[in-house]
Each structure stands twice: as structure tokens, then as C-alpha cells.
Design an enzyme around this catalytic site. Structure first.
Site, short mmCIF file in Angstrom:
data_model
loop_
_atom_site.label_atom_id
_atom_site.label_comp_id
_atom_site.label_asym_id
_atom_site.label_seq_id
_atom_site.Cartn_x
_atom_site.Cartn_y
_atom_site.Cartn_z
N ASN A 178 -2.98 6.23 -0.71
CA ASN A 178 -2.61 6.39 0.70
C ASN A 178 -1.86 7.68 1.00
OD1 ASN A 178 -3.83 4.19 1.97
ND2 ASN A 178 -2.38 2.83 0.95
N SER A 194 0.82 -1.22 0.00
CA SER A 194 0.00 0.00 0.00
C SER A 194 0.85 1.26 0.00
CB SER A 194 -0.97 0.00 1.18
OG SER A 194 -0.40 -0.54 2.31
N GLU A 201 -5.10 0.26 -8.12
CA GLU A 201 -4.06 1.22 -8.47
C GLU A 201 -2.90 0.40 -9.05
OE1 GLU A 201 -2.86 5.17 -5.84
OE2 GLU A 201 -2.81 3.25 -4.87
N HIS A 245 -2.33 -2.72 -6.62
CA HIS A 245 -2.83 -2.33 -5.29
C HIS A 245 -4.35 -2.37 -5.24
CE1 HIS A 245 -3.09 1.05 -2.05
NE2 HIS A 245 -3.20 -0.14 -1.50
C1 CAA Z 1 -5.05 0.88 3.06
C2 CAA Z 1 -4.94 0.76 1.59
O1 CAA Z 1 -3.83 0.49 1.09
C3 CAA Z 1 -6.04 1.02 0.64
C4 CAA Z 1 -7.40 0.76 1.12
O2 CAA Z 1 -7.94 -0.30 0.90
S1 CAA Z 1 -8.10 1.97 2.01
C5 CAA Z 1 -9.72 1.37 2.36
C6 CAA Z 1 -10.64 1.56 1.18
N1 CAA Z 1 -11.95 1.13 1.56
C7 CAA Z 1 -12.86 1.98 2.05
O3 CAA Z 1 -12.63 3.19 2.13
C8 CAA Z 1 -14.14 1.34 2.50
C9 CAA Z 1 -15.12 2.35 3.04
N2 CAA Z 1 -16.34 1.67 3.43
C10 CAA Z 1 -17.28 1.27 2.52
O4 CAA Z 1 -17.17 1.52 1.32
C11 CAA Z 1 -18.48 0.55 3.06
O5 CAA Z 1 -18.62 0.85 4.41
C12 CAA Z 1 -18.40 -1.01 2.88
C13 CAA Z 1 -18.43 -1.36 1.38
C14 CAA Z 1 -17.16 -1.61 3.51
C15 CAA Z 1 -19.59 -1.65 3.57
O6 CAA Z 1 -20.73 -1.10 3.00
P1 CAA Z 1 -22.07 -0.85 3.85
O7 CAA Z 1 -23.11 -0.43 2.87
O8 CAA Z 1 -21.73 0.02 4.99
O9 CAA Z 1 -22.36 -2.23 4.52
P2 CAA Z 1 -23.11 -3.48 3.98
O10 CAA Z 1 -24.48 -3.15 3.47
O11 CAA Z 1 -23.02 -4.45 5.11
O12 CAA Z 1 -22.19 -4.00 2.80
C16 CAA Z 1 -22.37 -3.65 1.43
C17 CAA Z 1 -21.82 -4.80 0.62
O13 CAA Z 1 -20.42 -4.97 0.88
C18 CAA Z 1 -20.16 -6.31 1.31
N3 CAA Z 1 -19.12 -6.27 2.35
C19 CAA Z 1 -19.11 -5.51 3.46
N4 CAA Z 1 -17.97 -5.73 4.17
C20 CAA Z 1 -17.27 -6.66 3.47
C21 CAA Z 1 -16.03 -7.31 3.68
N5 CAA Z 1 -15.26 -7.02 4.74
N6 CAA Z 1 -15.61 -8.20 2.76
C22 CAA Z 1 -16.36 -8.50 1.69
N7 CAA Z 1 -17.55 -7.91 1.44
C23 CAA Z 1 -17.99 -7.01 2.32
C24 CAA Z 1 -21.46 -6.81 1.89
O14 CAA Z 1 -21.55 -8.22 1.79
C25 CAA Z 1 -22.48 -6.12 1.00
O15 CAA Z 1 -22.64 -6.80 -0.22
P3 CAA Z 1 -24.09 -7.34 -0.64
O16 CAA Z 1 -25.05 -6.23 -0.41
O17 CAA Z 1 -23.90 -7.67 -2.06
O18 CAA Z 1 -24.30 -8.50 0.25
N1 NDP Z 2 -5.51 -3.72 5.14
C1 NDP Z 2 -5.80 -2.98 4.09
O1 NDP Z 2 -6.82 -2.28 4.07
C2 NDP Z 2 -4.92 -2.99 2.89
C3 NDP Z 2 -3.67 -3.58 2.95
N2 NDP Z 2 -2.87 -3.58 1.84
C4 NDP Z 2 -1.56 -4.21 1.87
O2 NDP Z 2 -1.76 -5.63 1.75
C5 NDP Z 2 -0.74 -6.32 2.48
C6 NDP Z 2 -1.39 -7.28 3.46
O3 NDP Z 2 -2.22 -6.54 4.34
P1 NDP Z 2 -3.39 -7.25 5.18
O4 NDP Z 2 -4.00 -8.35 4.40
O5 NDP Z 2 -4.21 -6.17 5.72
O6 NDP Z 2 -2.51 -7.88 6.36
P2 NDP Z 2 -2.86 -9.07 7.36
O7 NDP Z 2 -2.06 -8.84 8.58
O8 NDP Z 2 -4.34 -9.26 7.45
O9 NDP Z 2 -2.31 -10.37 6.57
C7 NDP Z 2 -0.98 -10.60 6.21
C8 NDP Z 2 -0.83 -12.10 6.06
O10 NDP Z 2 0.45 -12.40 5.50
C9 NDP Z 2 1.03 -13.45 6.26
N3 NDP Z 2 2.48 -13.41 6.11
C10 NDP Z 2 3.39 -12.61 6.72
N4 NDP Z 2 4.61 -12.89 6.25
C11 NDP Z 2 4.49 -13.88 5.33
C12 NDP Z 2 5.39 -14.60 4.50
N5 NDP Z 2 6.71 -14.35 4.54
N6 NDP Z 2 4.90 -15.55 3.67
C13 NDP Z 2 3.58 -15.83 3.62
N7 NDP Z 2 2.67 -15.17 4.40
C14 NDP Z 2 3.12 -14.22 5.23
C15 NDP Z 2 0.57 -13.16 7.68
O11 NDP Z 2 0.75 -14.28 8.49
P3 NDP Z 2 0.96 -14.09 10.11
O12 NDP Z 2 -0.28 -13.42 10.59
O13 NDP Z 2 1.17 -15.49 10.55
O14 NDP Z 2 2.18 -13.21 10.24
C16 NDP Z 2 -0.90 -12.83 7.41
O15 NDP Z 2 -1.69 -14.01 7.29
C17 NDP Z 2 0.15 -5.24 3.11
O16 NDP Z 2 1.22 -4.97 2.25
C18 NDP Z 2 -0.80 -4.05 3.18
O17 NDP Z 2 -0.13 -2.82 3.20
C19 NDP Z 2 -3.28 -3.05 0.63
C20 NDP Z 2 -4.52 -2.48 0.52
C21 NDP Z 2 -5.42 -2.37 1.66
#
Ligand code: CAA
Ligand code: NDP
Length: 283
Positions: free
Chosen positions: A190, A119, A152, A140
Site C-alpha cells: 500500500n 493494510s 505480505e 496481509h
Molecule cells: C488494499 C490492500 O490492503 C491490498 C489489496 O488487496 S489491493 C487490491 C489488490 N487486488 C487487485 O489489484 C485486483 C485487481 N483486479 C484483478 O486482478 C481482476 O480484475 C480480478 C481478479 C478481480 C477479476 O478478474 P477478471 O478477469 O477481470 O474477472 P473475472 O473473469 O470475472 O474473474 C476472474 C476470476 O476471479 C474470480 N473473482 C472475481 N472477483 C472475485 C471476488 N470479488 N471474489 C472472489 N473471486 C472473484 C472469478 O470468479 C474468476 O474465477 P473463475 O474464472 O475461476 O471463476
Molecule cells: N478492502 C481491501 O481491499 C483490503 C482490506 N484489508 C484490511 O482488512 C480489514 C477489513 O477490511 P474489509 O474487509 O475491506 O472491511 P469491511 O468494512 O468489508 O469489513 C469489516 C468487518 O468487520 C466488522 N467489524 C468492525 N468492528 C468489529 C469488531 N470489533 N469485532 C468484530 N467485527 C467487527 C464490520 O462490521 P460492521 O460493518 O457492522 O461495522 C465488518 O463486517 C481492514 O483492516 C483493511 O484495511 C486488507 C487487504 C485488502
């Protein structure tokens, strides 16, 4: 290039979602993790989501069965030997990712593309750790992967046009929208999202408002689907901190300094939803 066999490394919240969308697009997917327990949990989550899709009439029982049959699990990285594409989704640590990519470089066939779901980390540095930097790329996905439409795509400076095109085509096959961005810390997503989350943590740290009230302001006032602290818990506070550290170090600008409260929570093991406690508590 034809991609039929895929390995997803890391069966956490991202890896399991990524494996699911590849299988839904008809590809053979191996999910890899060091821990069998993580693989079992990942598979269970996929089965639950597919079961719900059948219940809601979005998928037939036959389709669910076919998708499940395309998925397998392994704790052995050597099983990448017949894969055309590997997507890495392990913890957000350069050391861990470099080690995984160096092993994959030895194991995966010479034509295989090695993609990372990082990320924020530099794709160029990950690519340079391999003997095939032109076949390394950032792919991504957003969380929750089965729901969010964006991927991305980040080119390392070494990435070939052929590799980029194959990943853009694959993203469309997964019914997601690709957006190409340059390799800079935090990319676009991010670089913008995480400082907002960090600032939300500062408002709590400085006693401006409670987590509930910060989230209410952003949900009701800005129409965000989740407040920033609920979102931080959802992403994982460890991942949020890693990303802020990459931004802080990568740009050398104090505006990206991680909030001390975020550090404290991570030190306490309060990682958000995945650990049962973060800004909120979870069952
Ligand atoms: C950190 C990074 O590197 C990058 C990132 O990913 S940053 C994070 C980006 N994501 C966001 O910003 C998410 C923001 N939140 C949302 O868009 C919404 O709250 C959400 C889609 C997560 C949930 O939506 P909601 O309308 O509040 O809830 P809800 O009605 O329960 O869910 C809508 C749909 O999403 C699905 N859903 C919710 N959470 C889920 C999850 N964790 N996994 C899979 N599906 C999920 C539900 O099953 C539902 O689908 P159906 O209607 O088809 O069954
Ligand atoms: N969380 C988010 O919203 C997002 C995350 N990402 C990126 O995705 C990646 C994973 O994040 P996320 O899924 O949240 O993390 P989690 O902590 O949920 O999962 C990471 C998984 O990888 C496993 N793991 C660690 N090291 C190894 C290895 N050497 N070989 C195989 N498996 C390994 C961990 O095992 P154990 O727990 O046993 O260490 C764990 O099961 C990161 O790079 C994160 O930045 C990208 C977009 C969104």
C-alpha cells in the site's frame, strides 16, 4: 507448531475470503463478527463462490460439502478460547484493532498466534497492546482473497522467529506466496499502490479527466487489470482514506496527503462497491 483451529474476526469482504481459503486448506474456521447479518452475508458469499467452483468443475460436490462443514459463525469472541490462530480483519482503525487484540489476549490459549490483516497500521503497536507481543504478526491478504496469490507477512519488532515460521508455513498451506516485509507504514503493497490511487483521485478532482478516462488510460495504457478508480471502489474508499492517513501521519510527508475529493466521498457515505456508490454506481 500445529494449527488446526482458526478464528477470523470481521466478516466483511476480506474476512469472508480469508475464512474461505483456510477452510479450503482443511482447517476448522470460526468466523466472528459483531453483526449476525454480516456473518450471514459473509457465509452466503462463500457458498456462492464454492457453488461456482463446483459448476466450473474445479471442485467436486463432496469437496464443497467438506469445506462448508469446516466453517461456523459466532458473534461471541469468547469462542476463540480453543483456537490456535486468530486472524483479525475488522475495520482499519488502530483503536478498534487494539481493543480486539486486548480482548483476544485474555481469551485465546497462551500458545495461540494473533495475526492482523491490517493494510497499513503498525504491527509493533498492535503487538505492544498484548501480553504476548512475540506471538503477534501481520498477515496481509490481497483482495479478492480466493484469487490473489500474495500474502505480505509483516513482523512486529517483537515477533519471534517461531511465530514468523508458523505463518510462513501456513501461507504456503493456503497455496499462497509469502513475502516478508518490514513494519513501516503501508508496508510495501500500500505504500506503492495507495499513492497511485490517490493521484488518480486528484486527476479527477482537478478536472484532468473523468473516472472512466483515468481508468481507461491505466487499463489500456499500462495493462492494469482494473483502473485505479475501479480498484479504489473495489477496495472501499473508507479503507483507501484510512491507509492514506496512516501514510501521511507515519511519514510526515505532504506527498501522502489524501485528496479532498476522497474525503468528501467518504463523508457522503460513498464507500465504493460495498455501499453501492463511489466513483461508479453499483446495483
Ligand atoms: C488494499 C490492500 O490492503 C491490498 C489489496 O488487496 S489491493 C487490491 C489488490 N487486488 C487487485 O489489484 C485486483 C485487481 N483486479 C484483478 O486482478 C481482476 O480484475 C480480478 C481478479 C478481480 C477479476 O478478474 P477478471 O478477469 O477481470 O474477472 P473475472 O473473469 O470475472 O474473474 C476472474 C476470476 O476471479 C474470480 N473473482 C472475481 N472477483 C472475485 C471476488 N470479488 N471474489 C472472489 N473471486 C472473484 C472469478 O470468479 C474468476 O474465477 P473463475 O474464472 O475461476 O471463476
Ligand atoms: N478492502 C481491501 O481491499 C483490503 C482490506 N484489508 C484490511 O482488512 C480489514 C477489513 O477490511 P474489509 O474487509 O475491506 O472491511 P469491511 O468494512 O468489508 O469489513 C469489516 C468487518 O468487520 C466488522 N467489524 C468492525 N468492528 C468489529 C469488531 N470489533 N469485532 C468484530 N467485527 C467487527 C464490520 O462490521 P460492521 O460493518 O457492522 O461495522 C465488518 O463486517 C481492514 O483492516 C483493511 O484495511 C486488507 C487487504 C485488502
Amino acid at each position: 507448531m500445529t494449527i488446526n483451529h482458526v478464528m477470523v474476526i470481521g466478516a466483511g469482504q476480506m474476512g469472508a475470503g480469508i475464512a474461505q481459503v483456510f477452510a479450503q486448506a482443511g482447517l476448522n474456521v470460526k468466523m466472528n463478527d459483531m453483526s449476525q447479518d454480516a456473518l450471514d452475508q459473509g457465509l452466503l458469499g462463500i457458498e456462492k463462490r464454492l457453488g461456482r467452483a463446483v459448476e466450473k468443475g474445479r471442485m467436486t460436490e463432496g469437496e464443497r460439502k467438506a469445506i462448508t462443514e469446516l466453517l461456523s459463525t459466532t458473534t461471541d469472541l469468547k469462542d476463540a478460547a480453543d483456537c490456535d490462530l486468530v486472524v483479525e480483519a475488522v475495520v482499519e482503525s488502530m483503536d478498534v484493532k487494539v481493543s480486539v487484540f486486548q480482548q483476544l489476549d485474555e481469551i485465546a490459549p497462551s500458545h495461540a498466534i494473533l495475526a492482523t490483516n491490517t493494510s497499513s497500521l503498525p504491527i509493533t503497536e498492535i503487538a505492544a497492546a498484548t501480553q504476548r507481543p512475540e506471538q503477534v504478526i501481520g498477515m496481509h491478504f490481497m483482495n479478492p482473497v480466493p484469487v490473489m496469490k500474495l500474502v505480505e507477512i509483516i513482523r512486529a519488532i517483537q515477533t519471534s522467529d517461531e511465530t514468523y515460521q508458523a505463518i510462513e508455513d501456513m501461507t504456503k498451506k493456503l497455496e499462497k506466496t509469502p513475502v516478508e516485509v518490514e513494519d513501516f507504514p503501508g508496508f510495501v503493497s500500500n505504500r506503492i499502490l495507495m499513492p497511485m490511487i490517490n493521484e488518480a483521485v486528484y486527476t479527477v478532482h482537478e478536472g484532468v479527466a473523468s473516472p472512466e478516462d483515468v481508468d481507461a488510460v491505466m487499463k489500456l495504457g499500462m495493462n492494469h487489470p482494473m483502473g485505479p478508480l475501479t480498484l479504489a471502489d473495489f477496495i472501499g474508499l473508507d479503507t483507501c482514506l484510512y491507509i492514506m492517513e496512516v501514510l501521511h501521519e507515519g511519514f510526515g510527508d505532504s506527498k501522502y496527503r489524501p485528496c479532498p475529493l476522497l474525503r468528501k466521498y467518504v463523508k457522503a457515505g460513498w464507500l465504493g462497491k460495498k455501499s453501492g456508490r463511489g466513483f461508479y454506481t453499483y446495483d
